[in-house]
Design a protein around this motif. Structure first.
Motif: not given
Length: 437
Positions: A239-261
């Motif tokens: 899909v062209t406009q996904p609901i999950m905003a995959l750009e966020i999940l591709r960011n390493r820092a964002a993934r680390q923050i999610i794990v910490s949360t």
């Protein structure tokens, strides 16, 4: 920001009043055996509404969504107060959960729209914890007063009455409608699949493996969860406009923050929901005395948030503040793990105070860092992702203690929970220091 503070005040009021009144309501409606469903349905509805509302806020703006959330919260409160059956009450708790999810997805994202500069934003956000703490302290008192004087139904009308002036305040909130270069389309199929994944995974985590039937249910939920996740991921790739905003999940820092949360959410759940039992079982305090002993943690969280706001602008590497919060949390959890019947009141107060300070610093920085790591057009989705991760963390903490209780005594299960909290806090320190500026 006055609108945001008013919403958070209302949120704290709803959380504390509902928790103290709903058992009375369930008992009168002859549904006490189904009382746990009031919390489960609310949690599931909130977890599903948060990412969907966050995406809608990024697409169309947050003002109308925030007003709709308050209106829905008031409607759910009036409906709960007028409930004549347990089914009616449970339906209103679902509406309540949707409203809370909408509030979480929008209220915490508004400061990012108003203050693009994180240093300026963190000072304003630090007051948010104070507003929530104030309303949380008023909630039980108001609930008890109205319930004793006029019955439990009157106590449930407090939030709708307070919600009306909050709606008036939100009328002055700037619309701040986002500007997009292309036509926005909401991914309805992705939203539905995401809800299936959230519900099935959270239900699987809530299952306690006590008999064959519960094991079969546990496996069934995980199979449904896996299928939903697989189909959702493939759909999001196309899909062209996904609901999950995959750009966020591709960011390493964002993934680390999610794990910490996830980790801090699990620790938060263990401390808030099992500390009274810990103090009662180990130290021999009554439940009232245990509640008083936890006050330093409730006070420490907004104090930690304010201290973080004051120190943030002086740091070249602000991730060190989050590491400091994790260190405070580690110290507090370690002291609680070493708790014994001879522990003094000062020892107990210090333990919970350190936990509260640490959580106040950690929670605020997680939200702030996630908003900094996300693209501007996905700030709402990033904020909703943090709220959802914290919900999952609480479910993980509940699952861990439920598993421990299934194979050991209450005292041993609490020790396992606190040991996990110590280990999670140590891991939080490492994750915080690895975050890029």
């Amino acid at each position: 920001m006055c609108g945001v503070y008013a919403v958070l005040f209302l949120l704290g009021l709803e959380t504390t009043i509902g928790g103290s009144i709903l058992p009375l309501a369930a008992h009168e409606l002859n549904g006490l055996e189904r009382f746990p469903l009031t919390g489960t349905l609310q949690m599931l509805a909130s977890a599903c509404a948060t990412p969907i509302t966050a995406r809608l806020g990024d697409m169309y703006g947050r003002k109308r969504l925030l007003q709709g959330a308050i209106a829905l919260l008031c409607l759910a409160g009036v409906g709960s107060g007028m409930a004549l059956t347990m089914e009616h009450l449970l339906a209103m708790r679902v509406l309540n959960g949707v409203a809370l999810g909408m509030m979480a997805a929008t209220a915490f994202a508004v400061p990012a729209d108003v203050f693009p500069d994180p240093v300026q934003r963190v000072r304003w956000q630090s007051v948010s914890g104070v507003m929530f703490a104030l309303s949380s302290s008023f909630g039980p008192l108001l609930g008890a007063m109205f319930s004793d004087a006029f019955g439990w139904r009157s106590a449930l009308f407090v939030v709708p009455v307070v919600g009306l002036p909050v709606l008036m305040i939100l009328g002055f909130l700037p619309a701040n409608r986002p500007v997009h270069l292309q036509t926005q389309r909401f991914d309805a199929l992705g939203g539905g699949l995401l809800c299936v994944f959230i519900v099935s995974s959270l239900m699987a985590l809530q299952e306690h493996l006590a008999d064959v039937q519960s094991i079969a249910s546990f496996v069934g939920w995980w199979v449904l969860c896996g299928l939903a996740l697989m189909i959702l991921w493939r759909h999001q790739q196309r899909v062209t406009q996904p609901i999950m905003a995959l750009e966020i999940l591709r960011n390493r820092a964002a993934r680390q923050i999610i794990v910490s949360t996830l980790l801090s959410g699990a620790v938060l759940f263990i401390l808030f929901f099992y500390s009274p039992t810990l103090l009662h079982e180990v130290v021999g305090l009554s439940l009232v005395e245990a509640g008083v002993a936890m006050i330093p943690m409730l006070v420490g969280m907004p104090v930690g948030s304010i201290l973080n706001g004051l120190l943030f602008r002086r740091q070249r590497r602000p991730q060190r503040l989050m590491a400091m919060g994790a260190l405070l949390l580690l110290a507090g959890c370690a002291l609680l793990y070493l708790l014994n019947p001879q522990s003094s009141s000062a020892y107990i107060f210090t333990s919970f105070g350190l936990c509260g300070l640490g959580l106040g610093v950690i929670n605020q920085n997680q939200m702030l860092f996630m908003q900094m790591a996300a693209p501007v057009q996905h700030v709402g989705a990033a904020t909703g992702l943090i709220s959802t991760a914290r919900t999952y963390g609480g479910a993980l903490g509940s699952a861990l203690l439920g598993l421990a209780l299934g194979v050991s005594s209450m005292g041993q299960a609490l020790s396992v929970g606190l040991l996990f909290s110590v280990m999670a806090s140590a891991l939080l320190i490492a994750l915080s220091l690895k975050l890029h500026k």
